[in-house]
Design a protein around this motif. Structure first.
Motif, PDB file in Angstrom:
ATOM      1  N   ASP A  29     -32.755 -26.474  14.781  1.00 61.01           N
ATOM      2  CA  ASP A  29     -34.140 -26.908  14.712  1.00 61.01           C
ATOM      3  C   ASP A  29     -34.259 -27.845  13.511  1.00 61.01           C
ATOM      4  OD1 ASP A  29     -33.890 -25.138  12.611  1.00 61.01           O
ATOM      5  OD2 ASP A  29     -35.495 -23.816  13.239  1.00 61.01           O
ATOM      6  N   GLY A  49     -38.326 -17.903  13.186  1.00 64.06           N
ATOM      7  CA  GLY A  49     -37.858 -18.565  14.398  1.00 64.06           C
ATOM      8  C   GLY A  49     -36.778 -19.612  14.172  1.00 64.06           C
ATOM      9  N   SER A  50     -36.527 -20.002  12.921  1.00 64.42           N
ATOM     10  CA  SER A  50     -35.471 -20.983  12.641  1.00 64.42           C
ATOM     11  C   SER A  50     -34.134 -20.441  13.132  1.00 64.42           C
ATOM     12  CB  SER A  50     -35.379 -21.272  11.142  1.00 64.42           C
ATOM     13  OG  SER A  50     -36.483 -22.017  10.702  1.00 64.42           O
ATOM     14  N   GLN A  51     -33.285 -21.358  13.614  1.00 67.33           N
ATOM     15  CA  GLN A  51     -31.984 -20.966  14.152  1.00 67.33           C
ATOM     16  C   GLN A  51     -30.899 -21.926  13.673  1.00 67.33           C
ATOM     17  OE1 GLN A  51     -31.848 -19.989  18.377  1.00 67.33           O
ATOM     18  NE2 GLN A  51     -34.088 -20.032  18.408  1.00 67.33           N
ATOM     19  N   HIS A  76     -24.352 -17.189  15.729  1.00 68.73           N
ATOM     20  CA  HIS A  76     -25.694 -17.736  15.895  1.00 68.73           C
ATOM     21  C   HIS A  76     -26.666 -16.888  15.083  1.00 68.73           C
ATOM     22  CE1 HIS A  76     -29.620 -17.969  18.020  1.00 68.73           C
ATOM     23  NE2 HIS A  76     -29.330 -19.256  18.001  1.00 68.73           N
ATOM     24  N   GLU A 120     -30.824 -16.342  13.737  1.00 63.89           N
ATOM     25  CA  GLU A 120     -32.243 -16.633  13.938  1.00 63.89           C
ATOM     26  C   GLU A 120     -33.040 -15.815  12.934  1.00 63.89           C
ATOM     27  OE1 GLU A 120     -35.823 -16.374  17.239  1.00 63.89           O
ATOM     28  OE2 GLU A 120     -33.801 -15.778  17.814  1.00 63.89           O
TER      29      GLU A 120
END
Length: 76
Positions: free
Chosen positions: A42, A49-51, A66, A68
């Motif tokens: 992002d 919510g940032s990933q 991954h 989040e």
């Protein structure tokens, strides 16, 4: 599959400065052992919510995970 984990380290810094440093993924190369690279999924500042994908070298092999942000509490 999700895994919740917590990392604790003792540093000689104020909470607001440590918090700001942890949100600066570009600076992770200075303190994260084995970091190969971070790919943001992002844009903008780190927020709920940032990933991103983080690749680290561990035990001689690279592994990508991954991440989040599901909870974020700024220190007082």
């Amino acid at each position: 599959m999700s895994i919740r984990f917590e990392v604790k380290r003792t540093i000689q810094e104020t909470q607001p400065i440590a918090y700001k440093g942890l949100l600066d993924l570009d600076s992770a190369k200075h303190w994260m052992q084995g970091l190969v690279g971070i790919e943001r999924l992002d844009v903008g500042p780190i927020r709920l919510g940032s990933q991103w994908k983080e690749t680290r070298k561990m035990f001689g092999k690279e592994a990508t995970e991954h991440f989040e942000v599901v909870e974020l509490t700024e220190p007082d």
